[in-house]
Design a protein around this motif. Structure first.
Motif, PDB file in Angstrom:
ATOM      1  N   PRO A  44       0.794  -1.234   0.000  1.00 34.31           N
ATOM      2  CA  PRO A  44       0.000   0.000   0.000  1.00 34.31           C
ATOM      3  C   PRO A  44       0.825   1.282   0.000  1.00 34.31           C
ATOM      4  O   PRO A  44       0.287   2.364  -0.236  1.00 34.31           O
ATOM      5  CB  PRO A  44      -0.821  -0.119   1.295  1.00 34.31           C
ATOM      6  N   GLU A  45       2.126   1.196   0.308  1.00 37.49           N
ATOM      7  CA  GLU A  45       2.949   2.400   0.414  1.00 37.49           C
ATOM      8  C   GLU A  45       3.827   2.621  -0.814  1.00 37.49           C
ATOM      9  O   GLU A  45       4.841   3.309  -0.748  1.00 37.49           O
ATOM     10  CB  GLU A  45       3.823   2.315   1.665  1.00 37.49           C
ATOM     11  N   ALA A  46       3.440   2.056  -1.921  1.00 41.88           N
ATOM     12  CA  ALA A  46       4.232   2.210  -3.144  1.00 41.88           C
ATOM     13  C   ALA A  46       4.246   3.665  -3.597  1.00 41.88           C
ATOM     14  O   ALA A  46       3.312   4.429  -3.334  1.00 41.88           O
ATOM     15  CB  ALA A  46       3.656   1.325  -4.241  1.00 41.88           C
ATOM     16  N   GLN A  47       5.329   4.039  -4.257  1.00 46.26           N
ATOM     17  CA  GLN A  47       5.508   5.399  -4.763  1.00 46.26           C
ATOM     18  C   GLN A  47       5.744   5.328  -6.270  1.00 46.26           C
ATOM     19  O   GLN A  47       6.470   4.464  -6.748  1.00 46.26           O
ATOM     20  CB  GLN A  47       6.712   6.074  -4.089  1.00 46.26           C
TER      21      GLN A  47
ATOM     22  N   SER B  53       8.527   0.270  -4.144  1.00 43.09           N
ATOM     23  CA  SER B  53       7.530  -0.397  -3.300  1.00 43.09           C
ATOM     24  C   SER B  53       7.261   0.367  -2.006  1.00 43.09           C
ATOM     25  O   SER B  53       6.205   0.223  -1.399  1.00 43.09           O
ATOM     26  CB  SER B  53       7.975  -1.830  -2.977  1.00 43.09           C
ATOM     27  N   ASN B  54       8.208   1.185  -1.555  1.00 41.23           N
ATOM     28  CA  ASN B  54       8.020   2.049  -0.390  1.00 41.23           C
ATOM     29  C   ASN B  54       9.082   3.143  -0.408  1.00 41.23           C
ATOM     30  O   ASN B  54       9.880   3.238  -1.335  1.00 41.23           O
ATOM     31  CB  ASN B  54       8.064   1.255   0.930  1.00 41.23           C
ATOM     32  N   ARG B  55       9.108   3.961   0.634  1.00 39.78           N
ATOM     33  CA  ARG B  55      10.028   5.090   0.664  1.00 39.78           C
ATOM     34  C   ARG B  55      11.478   4.682   0.895  1.00 39.78           C
ATOM     35  O   ARG B  55      12.400   5.455   0.611  1.00 39.78           O
ATOM     36  CB  ARG B  55       9.604   6.072   1.761  1.00 39.78           C
ATOM     37  N   GLU B  56      11.707   3.489   1.430  1.00 39.42           N
ATOM     38  CA  GLU B  56      13.064   3.072   1.762  1.00 39.42           C
ATOM     39  C   GLU B  56      13.739   2.269   0.644  1.00 39.42           C
ATOM     40  O   GLU B  56      14.954   2.374   0.442  1.00 39.42           O
ATOM     41  CB  GLU B  56      13.074   2.227   3.045  1.00 39.42           C
ATOM     42  N   ASP B  57      12.979   1.462  -0.087  1.00 40.39           N
ATOM     43  CA  ASP B  57      13.572   0.590  -1.109  1.00 40.39           C
ATOM     44  C   ASP B  57      14.047   1.383  -2.314  1.00 40.39           C
ATOM     45  O   ASP B  57      13.574   2.494  -2.586  1.00 40.39           O
ATOM     46  CB  ASP B  57      12.550  -0.463  -1.570  1.00 40.39           C
ATOM     47  N   ARG B  58      14.972   0.783  -3.058  1.00 40.37           N
ATOM     48  CA  ARG B  58      15.482   1.423  -4.259  1.00 40.37           C
ATOM     49  C   ARG B  58      14.383   1.500  -5.325  1.00 40.37           C
ATOM     50  O   ARG B  58      13.601   0.578  -5.505  1.00 40.37           O
ATOM     51  CB  ARG B  58      16.669   0.640  -4.816  1.00 40.37           C
ATOM     52  N   ALA B  59      14.361   2.609  -6.009  1.00 42.80           N
ATOM     53  CA  ALA B  59      13.355   2.798  -7.053  1.00 42.80           C
ATOM     54  C   ALA B  59      13.802   2.131  -8.349  1.00 42.80           C
ATOM     55  O   ALA B  59      14.994   2.010  -8.632  1.00 42.80           O
ATOM     56  CB  ALA B  59      13.113   4.285  -7.290  1.00 42.80           C
ATOM     57  N   LYS B  60      12.843   1.681  -9.129  1.00 43.52           N
ATOM     58  CA  LYS B  60      13.088   1.086 -10.438  1.00 43.52           C
ATOM     59  C   LYS B  60      12.686   2.091 -11.523  1.00 43.52           C
ATOM     60  O   LYS B  60      11.698   2.813 -11.370  1.00 43.52           O
ATOM     61  CB  LYS B  60      12.279  -0.200 -10.614  1.00 43.52           C
TER      62      LYS B  60
END
Length: 251
Positions: A46-49, A61-68
């Protein structure tokens, strides 16, 4: 629900693929972002960006994970693919598809060629040109010249854009040929009103969906996408106008 890193990676891959198909098919920015977020939330993220512009998609997938990042080099108009992706998204929201099933469906959509046959596209462009002529209060004598000029111009645009990726050049040359055909029709007596035939014949080249999406993105607050699409539409209008102006200047 705790998800493994592999499951999250598959969900991110699914969201990026859905977004890529939509942006390549002419969907507005808000639709792309909303579809990706809904798919992620349906699978427990639910916290995907997401951040979408006409030339790329950034998703995390969230604020902490690396963006694709997915780079979008080519865009067209294929509203059937947009409708199919929306249908798949609704199935996902209802819990009717697993991640793997949804990925399989979306990959088939991405690889499918759902465009109409070339002859039908040309015929449609020709008929549209003739109908626009009547709508613009032209005379029936100009109906056939408008159809011929519009159909040949659109055919030339498709072939030029296929081999020369500079869309501006393809649109400019196509409008130039439309102007030449119109001038020839009026000179030989087959046509009567140069302006009406020209205006109706270039209508299949006008970026109506692009202009609509630019305004929609501006209203939704997607300023970068709105400016990019607006600039693209302006260049198309400039190319069409330049081609016609070149013919008018020599008449």
């Amino acid at each position: 629900m705790d998800l493994s890193n592999n499951q999250i990676a598959r969900i991110v891959e699914l969201c990026l693929l859905a977004g890529e198909i939509l942006i390549k098919s002419g969907a507005e920015t808000n639709r792309v972002e909303d579809t990706m977020m809904r798919i992620a939330a349906s699978y427990g993220v639910p916290e995907a960006q997401s951040f979408v512009i006409p030339t790329g998609i950034i998703f995390s997938s969230n604020r902490e994970d690396r963006a694709k990042l997915v780079r979008v080099a080519e865009r067209s108009t294929d509203l059937e693919k947009v409708a199919i992706v929306n249908s798949i998204s609704r199935q996902i929201s209802k819990g009717e598809l697993t991640v793997d099933e949804a990925l399989t469906k979306l990959k088939k959509v991405a690889n499918a060629d759902l465009s109409f046959p070339l002859w039908l596209q040309i015929l449609s462009a020709a008929l549209a040109s003739g109908c626009f002529l009547i709508m613009f209060q032209g005379v029936w004598q100009d109906f056939i010249p408008a159809m011929v000029a519009g159909g040949i111009g659109y055919l030339l645009f498709i072939y030029l854009h296929k081999y020369i990726k500079v869309k501006f050049f393809a649109e400019g040359v196509s409008s130039l040929v439309i102007g030449l055909l119109t001038a020839l029709a009026v000179y030989t007596g087959l046509g009567t009103n140069f302006d009406s035939i020209i205006i109706s014949s270039v209508m299949p080249l006008v970026p109506g969906l692009l202009i609509t999406n630019a305004v929609r993105d501006l209203m939704d607050g997607h300023l970068m996408s709105a400016l990019a699409k607006g600039a693209d539409a302006f260049l198309t209008a400039l190319a069409i106008g330049a081609g016609i102006a070149a013919i008018v200047a020599f008449m």
